[in-house]
Write an enzyme that holds these catalytic residues in place. Structure first.
Site, PDB file in Angstrom:
ATOM      1  N   HIS A  68      43.588  44.778  37.923  1.00 18.04           N
ATOM      2  CA  HIS A  68      42.756  45.804  38.572  1.00 18.04           C
ATOM      3  C   HIS A  68      42.225  46.815  37.545  1.00 18.04           C
ATOM      4  O   HIS A  68      41.979  47.970  37.859  1.00 18.04           O
ATOM      5  CB  HIS A  68      43.515  46.506  39.704  1.00 18.04           C
ATOM      6  CG  HIS A  68      43.657  45.626  40.924  1.00 18.04           C
ATOM      7  ND1 HIS A  68      42.898  45.783  42.053  1.00 18.04           N
ATOM      8  CD2 HIS A  68      44.461  44.551  41.150  1.00 18.04           C
ATOM      9  CE1 HIS A  68      43.250  44.849  42.951  1.00 18.04           C
ATOM     10  NE2 HIS A  68      44.181  44.086  42.413  1.00 18.04           N
ATOM     11  N   THR A  69      42.082  46.351  36.323  1.00 14.52           N
ATOM     12  CA  THR A  69      41.488  47.197  35.291  1.00 14.52           C
ATOM     13  C   THR A  69      40.028  46.827  35.060  1.00 14.52           C
ATOM     14  O   THR A  69      39.274  47.630  34.533  1.00 14.52           O
ATOM     15  CB  THR A  69      42.256  47.048  33.958  1.00 14.52           C
ATOM     16  OG1 THR A  69      42.383  45.652  33.672  1.00 14.52           O
ATOM     17  CG2 THR A  69      43.641  47.662  34.052  1.00 14.52           C
ATOM     18  N   ASP A  70      39.626  45.619  35.460  1.00 12.63           N
ATOM     19  CA  ASP A  70      38.257  45.186  35.107  1.00 12.63           C
ATOM     20  C   ASP A  70      37.189  46.060  35.768  1.00 12.63           C
ATOM     21  O   ASP A  70      36.257  46.528  35.107  1.00 12.63           O
ATOM     22  CB  ASP A  70      38.021  43.684  35.337  1.00 12.63           C
ATOM     23  CG  ASP A  70      38.227  43.177  36.755  1.00 12.63           C
ATOM     24  OD1 ASP A  70      38.668  43.962  37.622  1.00 12.63           O
ATOM     25  OD2 ASP A  70      37.930  41.981  36.994  1.00 12.63           O
ATOM     26  N   SER A 101      32.375  18.179  48.971  1.00  7.43           N
ATOM     27  CA  SER A 101      33.599  18.439  48.221  1.00  7.43           C
ATOM     28  C   SER A 101      34.611  17.347  48.521  1.00  7.43           C
ATOM     29  O   SER A 101      34.775  16.956  49.677  1.00  7.43           O
ATOM     30  CB  SER A 101      34.161  19.805  48.622  1.00  7.43           C
ATOM     31  OG  SER A 101      35.532  19.869  48.287  1.00  7.43           O
ATOM     32  N   LEU A 167      44.492  32.164  41.444  1.00  8.80           N
ATOM     33  CA  LEU A 167      44.247  31.514  40.157  1.00  8.80           C
ATOM     34  C   LEU A 167      42.742  31.313  39.936  1.00  8.80           C
ATOM     35  O   LEU A 167      42.330  30.487  39.142  1.00  8.80           O
ATOM     36  CB  LEU A 167      45.005  30.180  40.093  1.00  8.80           C
ATOM     37  CG  LEU A 167      46.525  30.302  40.280  1.00  8.80           C
ATOM     38  CD1 LEU A 167      47.191  28.927  40.292  1.00  8.80           C
ATOM     39  CD2 LEU A 167      47.148  31.179  39.183  1.00  8.80           C
ATOM     40  N   SER A 168      41.933  32.057  40.675  1.00  8.81           N
ATOM     41  CA  SER A 168      40.483  32.072  40.484  1.00  8.81           C
ATOM     42  C   SER A 168      39.794  30.774  40.865  1.00  8.81           C
ATOM     43  O   SER A 168      38.890  30.319  40.152  1.00  8.81           O
ATOM     44  CB  SER A 168      40.118  32.392  39.032  1.00  8.81           C
ATOM     45  OG  SER A 168      40.281  33.725  38.788  1.00  8.81           O
ATOM     46  N   ASP A 217      37.342  37.207  36.178  1.00  8.92           N
ATOM     47  CA  ASP A 217      37.585  35.788  36.475  1.00  8.92           C
ATOM     48  C   ASP A 217      36.457  34.896  35.961  1.00  8.92           C
ATOM     49  O   ASP A 217      36.700  33.827  35.390  1.00  8.92           O
ATOM     50  CB  ASP A 217      37.759  35.588  37.981  1.00  8.92           C
ATOM     51  CG  ASP A 217      38.928  36.399  38.526  1.00  8.92           C
ATOM     52  OD1 ASP A 217      39.737  36.882  37.712  1.00  8.92           O
ATOM     53  OD2 ASP A 217      39.017  36.556  39.751  1.00  8.92           O
ATOM     54  N   TYR A 271      42.268  44.589  48.521  1.00  9.10           N
ATOM     55  CA  TYR A 271      41.551  44.624  47.240  1.00  9.10           C
ATOM     56  C   TYR A 271      40.415  45.648  47.290  1.00  9.10           C
ATOM     57  O   TYR A 271      40.286  46.498  46.407  1.00  9.10           O
ATOM     58  CB  TYR A 271      41.001  43.225  46.917  1.00  9.10           C
ATOM     59  CG  TYR A 271      40.350  43.156  45.551  1.00  9.10           C
ATOM     60  CD1 TYR A 271      41.076  42.741  44.443  1.00  9.10           C
ATOM     61  CD2 TYR A 271      39.019  43.525  45.360  1.00  9.10           C
ATOM     62  CE1 TYR A 271      40.497  42.689  43.187  1.00  9.10           C
ATOM     63  CE2 TYR A 271      38.432  43.478  44.109  1.00  9.10           C
ATOM     64  CZ  TYR A 271      39.167  43.051  43.023  1.00  9.10           C
ATOM     65  OH  TYR A 271      38.592  43.018  41.785  1.00  9.10           O
TER      66      TYR A 271
END
Ligand code: GLA
Length: 428
Positions: A68-70, A101, A167-168, A217, A271
């Protein structure tokens, strides 16, 4: 049955018998990557004989430090995982994009790129998993690419990353799609410019999907290199590779997926709330972003709201922890990073309040069984933890964490040993 074989058999093709890896009940496959030739063959079967122009792959990530620094314009230190999303793509000139998919047999996402739009409440005109694909086409057009109504494509996607495990998987899907389009359409302005591509993929996520994330990410998926963590300054977007000498220290990076699903996009999500709190605190402190807080004790004294004080304390100390981690890595002290990991987890648990009982239990049990340190990774409220574990303690750590989960009546977590893998690239 492996999803790709299921898809092929649904399409009426004979496929080879499943391998041992195929029968694993785990959400992660044992095989380190999705096979590009198999995916190309499945593409041709799915699109009636059409051959793909190529196959591209973009990885997921774990973040070693800097959570949560980005979006506070701070520092992060992710690494790319060996698991990700592969995209087979053929360019067409019929103005239609169709995406399928392997994980969603029977579903086809279909849209006209020139008709894509964002509604006034900030949602793109395509929903579900297709939003990540459509968002990339929308962002490309917004940036002046793929002009005209004829640009179209067929895509087949395959993933060995669990969804909702922090995990993005969304960034991997966006970046695989984007890289495939950039290459197949020969978009020279973007090719070879991963910084611009990361911005564009983030735009798809923020403005089309509606998840108010930072740039970490997409940058990790596009800019990481094998054997290294990626030290990124999210304000300047300058990045640097930091060697991650796990083998040299006989250490392993264990990823523990708690299987508690996290979601970033929902309005009112934790978030989004954390992001809003950080922005409010920055306004009250008179700084452009929390990255600019230099006098932390002074800042904490001046904030009356204890919630905001906790948020500021986490972000500012977390940025220091990124610098500390980079210093330890560069000076050959990787084992010492363990303590920083655990300090970061406590800060996220107590100050930023984004952990959950499953993540706390994973971290506590891993440390009790001999991990050098552990922390949750990603956005929080579920998802995965990482632990830095001496090789000879790996089995103990897994057993202890699994036992702790079973004792609490939770589903067993899934474990995977990660290495720092290569960022997005063409595989075929
Ligand atoms: C998610 C977001 C990132 C970042 C992390 C937390 O992964 O997509 O931008 O904010 O959470 O560090």
């Amino acid at each position: 049955m492996r999803p790709i074989r299921r898809l092929l058999s649904m399409l009426g093709r004979r496929s080879a018998p499943p391998s041992a890896a195929a029968t694993t009940p785990q959400r992660w496959r044992v095989s380190p990557s999705v096979d590009a030739d198999e995916l190309a063959a499945a593409f041709t079967a799915a699109y009636e004989g059409l051959a793909p122009d190529g196959v591209w792959r973009a990885p997921g990530r774990v973040n070693l430090m800097g959570e949560h620094t980005d979006y506070n314009e701070g520092l992060v230190l992710p690494l790319a995982l060996p698991w990700g999303v592969s995209a087979a793509l053929a360019r067409t000139d019929d103005g239609v994009v169709e995406a399928r998919s392997v994980q969603r047999p029977g579903e086809t996402v279909r849209f006209h790129p020139h008709e894509l739009a964002v509604t006034p409440d900030g949602r793109g005109s395509v929903g579900g998993w297709g939003a990540y694909v459509a968002g990339v086409f929308w962002a490309l057009r917004e940036a002046g690419h793929l002009a005209g109504p004829s640009a179209g494509a067929r895509l087949l996607l395959d993933s060995d990353l669990p969804v909702g495990a922090a995990l993005s998987s969304s960034a991997a899907l966006e970046c695989a799609t984007l890289l495939a389009v950039v290459d197949a359409f020969g978009l020279a302005d973007l090719a070879g410019d991963p910084v611009a591509m990361a911005r564009l993929a983030r735009r798809a996520e923020n403005d089309f999907v509606g998840a108010p994330t930072g740039i970490m990410d997409q940058s990790a998926s596009l800019r990481c290199s094998a054997g290294h963590a990626f030290f990124l300054d999210c304000r300047s977007e300058g990045g640097r590779e930091i060697p991650l000498a796990l083998e040299e220290h006989d250490l392993r990076l264990l990823v523990i997926d708690t299987r508690v699903q996290h979601a970033l996009a929902a309005s009112g999500s934790g978030y989004a709330a954390r992001r809003a709190e950080c922005e409010r605190a920055a306004r009250l402190l008179g700084v452009a972003a929390l990255r600019d807080v230099e006098d932390l004790p002074g800042a904490l004294r001046s904030l009356r709201d204890p919630v905001l004080r906790g948020r500021v304390q986490h972000v500012v100390t977390e940025i220091h922890r990124v610098n500390a981690t980079v210093g330890l890595l560069r000076s050959g002290h990787l084992p010492e990073v363990g303590r920083v990991l655990t300090a970061s987890h406590l800060s996220m648990r107590d100050q930023f309040e984004i952990s959950c009982p499953e993540l706390d239990t994973a971290v506590e049990a891993a440390c009790a069984a001999g991990a050098r340190g552990a922390r949750m990774t990603g956005g929080g409220f579920g998802g995965s933890a990482i632990a830095l574990v001496p090789r000879d303690r790996l089995a103990d750590v897994r057993a202890r964490v699994a036992k702790a989960f079973v004792e609490k009546g939770w589903r067993e977590p899934e474990f995977r040993v990660a290495v720092a893998a290569q960022g997005a690239h063409r595989v075929r």
